[in-house]
Write a protein that holds these residues in place. Structure first.
Motif, PDB file in Angstrom:
ATOM      1  N   TYR A  89     -59.774  44.939  -3.421  1.00 27.17           N
ATOM      2  CA  TYR A  89     -60.019  43.592  -3.919  1.00 27.17           C
ATOM      3  C   TYR A  89     -60.613  42.746  -2.806  1.00 27.17           C
ATOM      4  O   TYR A  89     -60.210  42.859  -1.655  1.00 27.17           O
ATOM      5  CB  TYR A  89     -58.717  42.966  -4.403  1.00 27.17           C
ATOM      6  N   PHE A 146     -62.206  38.687  -1.848  1.00 26.33           N
ATOM      7  CA  PHE A 146     -62.522  37.303  -2.161  1.00 26.33           C
ATOM      8  C   PHE A 146     -63.924  36.994  -1.655  1.00 26.33           C
ATOM      9  O   PHE A 146     -64.379  37.585  -0.683  1.00 26.33           O
ATOM     10  CB  PHE A 146     -61.542  36.342  -1.464  1.00 26.33           C
ATOM     11  N   TYR A 175     -60.057  30.570  -2.206  1.00 28.70           N
ATOM     12  CA  TYR A 175     -58.982  31.506  -2.513  1.00 28.70           C
ATOM     13  C   TYR A 175     -58.748  32.429  -1.322  1.00 28.70           C
ATOM     14  O   TYR A 175     -59.699  32.863  -0.679  1.00 28.70           O
ATOM     15  CB  TYR A 175     -59.358  32.390  -3.703  1.00 28.70           C
ATOM     16  N   ILE A 191     -51.429  35.298  -3.340  1.00 26.29           N
ATOM     17  CA  ILE A 191     -52.763  34.730  -3.522  1.00 26.29           C
ATOM     18  C   ILE A 191     -52.628  33.214  -3.589  1.00 26.29           C
ATOM     19  O   ILE A 191     -51.819  32.683  -4.347  1.00 26.29           O
ATOM     20  CB  ILE A 191     -53.439  35.287  -4.791  1.00 26.29           C
ATOM     21  N   ARG A 229     -54.661  29.254  -3.486  1.00 27.08           N
ATOM     22  CA  ARG A 229     -55.868  28.519  -3.858  1.00 27.08           C
ATOM     23  C   ARG A 229     -55.700  27.095  -3.342  1.00 27.08           C
ATOM     24  O   ARG A 229     -54.648  26.484  -3.508  1.00 27.08           O
ATOM     25  CB  ARG A 229     -55.997  28.544  -5.378  1.00 27.08           C
ATOM     26  N   TRP A 279     -50.593  31.946  -6.915  1.00 31.81           N
ATOM     27  CA  TRP A 279     -50.706  32.747  -8.136  1.00 31.81           C
ATOM     28  C   TRP A 279     -49.406  33.498  -8.359  1.00 31.81           C
ATOM     29  O   TRP A 279     -48.904  34.168  -7.452  1.00 31.81           O
ATOM     30  CB  TRP A 279     -51.867  33.713  -7.965  1.00 31.81           C
ATOM     31  N   LYS A 322     -51.685  40.970  -8.959  1.00 34.27           N
ATOM     32  CA  LYS A 322     -52.969  41.011  -8.253  1.00 34.27           C
ATOM     33  C   LYS A 322     -54.053  41.593  -9.162  1.00 34.27           C
ATOM     34  O   LYS A 322     -55.183  41.097  -9.176  1.00 34.27           O
ATOM     35  CB  LYS A 322     -52.839  41.848  -6.977  1.00 34.27           C
ATOM     36  N   PHE A 336     -55.181  38.978 -11.593  1.00 35.13           N
ATOM     37  CA  PHE A 336     -55.999  37.973 -10.909  1.00 35.13           C
ATOM     38  C   PHE A 336     -57.426  38.472 -10.715  1.00 35.13           C
ATOM     39  O   PHE A 336     -58.382  37.796 -11.069  1.00 35.13           O
ATOM     40  CB  PHE A 336     -55.375  37.607  -9.555  1.00 35.13           C
ATOM     41  N   PHE A 337     -57.572  39.658 -10.122  1.00 36.55           N
ATOM     42  CA  PHE A 337     -58.901  40.156  -9.765  1.00 36.55           C
ATOM     43  C   PHE A 337     -59.689  40.723 -10.944  1.00 36.55           C
ATOM     44  O   PHE A 337     -60.909  40.716 -10.926  1.00 36.55           O
ATOM     45  CB  PHE A 337     -58.817  41.198  -8.650  1.00 36.55           C
ATOM     46  N   TYR A 385     -58.921  36.806 -14.093  1.00 28.79           N
ATOM     47  CA  TYR A 385     -59.052  35.407 -13.695  1.00 28.79           C
ATOM     48  C   TYR A 385     -60.205  35.182 -12.707  1.00 28.79           C
ATOM     49  O   TYR A 385     -61.087  34.377 -12.946  1.00 28.79           O
ATOM     50  CB  TYR A 385     -57.752  34.865 -13.077  1.00 28.79           C
ATOM     51  N   TYR A 386     -60.187  35.875 -11.584  1.00 29.10           N
ATOM     52  CA  TYR A 386     -61.141  35.592 -10.511  1.00 29.10           C
ATOM     53  C   TYR A 386     -62.601  35.761 -10.921  1.00 29.10           C
ATOM     54  O   TYR A 386     -63.414  34.875 -10.653  1.00 29.10           O
ATOM     55  CB  TYR A 386     -60.802  36.431  -9.279  1.00 29.10           C
ATOM     56  N   ARG A 423     -63.387  32.701 -13.154  1.00 20.11           N
ATOM     57  CA  ARG A 423     -62.684  31.480 -12.749  1.00 20.11           C
ATOM     58  C   ARG A 423     -63.399  30.178 -13.094  1.00 20.11           C
ATOM     59  O   ARG A 423     -62.778  29.135 -13.139  1.00 20.11           O
ATOM     60  CB  ARG A 423     -62.363  31.526 -11.263  1.00 20.11           C
TER      61      ARG A 423
END
Length: 169
Positions: A6, A8, A32, A40, A42, A97, A101, A104-105, A108-109, A112
């Motif tokens: 993962y 960012f 992030y 995680i 933000r 978060w 994970k 999220f990845f 969401y990410y 986003r």
């Protein structure tokens, strides 16, 4: 099961000059990152904030190559936001978060910026009301400069400068 890699992506904030060394944030900026505990985080800086970018004396521009509006600008913006708020950004600015994970990845990410995600995943973000120490803010500053692609010696110069003088400005 194969562990996924993962990553960012650091985006630079959209700022416009409003004076010789003054900038205004044109749209909300969000950064992030994953902390040492694997959480995680933000942090969001609201649209309209004014900043001087990195507080770099003009003579240092020539000697170090560090300009207040170059690759350092995302790190300087977030750092200034934490400083301006005396280490206590307003509610909703620094959140963590609570989902997985993978969630999220994978969902969401990548999406986003789509407004409807706030409805579906807004509850996964919770306020992190801890106060930032000088050291924590300065470490995040260095991390963001490195992610932005600044050369190591410039990151070290900027980091040492804020460690020594940052909270006096």
């Amino acid at each position: 099961m194969q562990d996924k890699n993962y990553k960012f992506e650091l985006k630079q904030p959209l700022m416009v000059p409003i004076g010789p060394i003054k900038y205004k944030l044109v749209e909300e900026y969000t950064y992030y990152w994953e902390d040492e505990q694997g959480v995680i985080n933000r942090i969001t800086v609201p649209e309209g904030i004014e900043t001087d970018g990195a507080t770099v004396p003009r003579v240092v521009w020539t000697l170090s190559g560090i300009r207040p509006d170059g690759l350092i600008r995302a790190a300087a913006l977030v750092h200034d936001w934490i400083y301006v708020n005396d280490g206590n950004p307003p509610d909703g600015s620094h959140t963590t978060w609570t989902g997985t994970k993978e969630e999220f990845f994978e969902f969401y990410y990548p999406n986003r910026e789509i407004k409807s995600l706030t409805d579906n995943y807004g509850s996964k973000w919770v306020d992190d009301n801890r106060a930032w120490s000088h050291r924590q803010a300065d470490k995040l500053f260095a991390q963001m400069m490195t992610e932005a692609g600044m050369k190591d010696f410039r990151v070290k110069i900027a980091y040492v400068s804020v460690r020594l003088l940052g909270w006096w400005v």
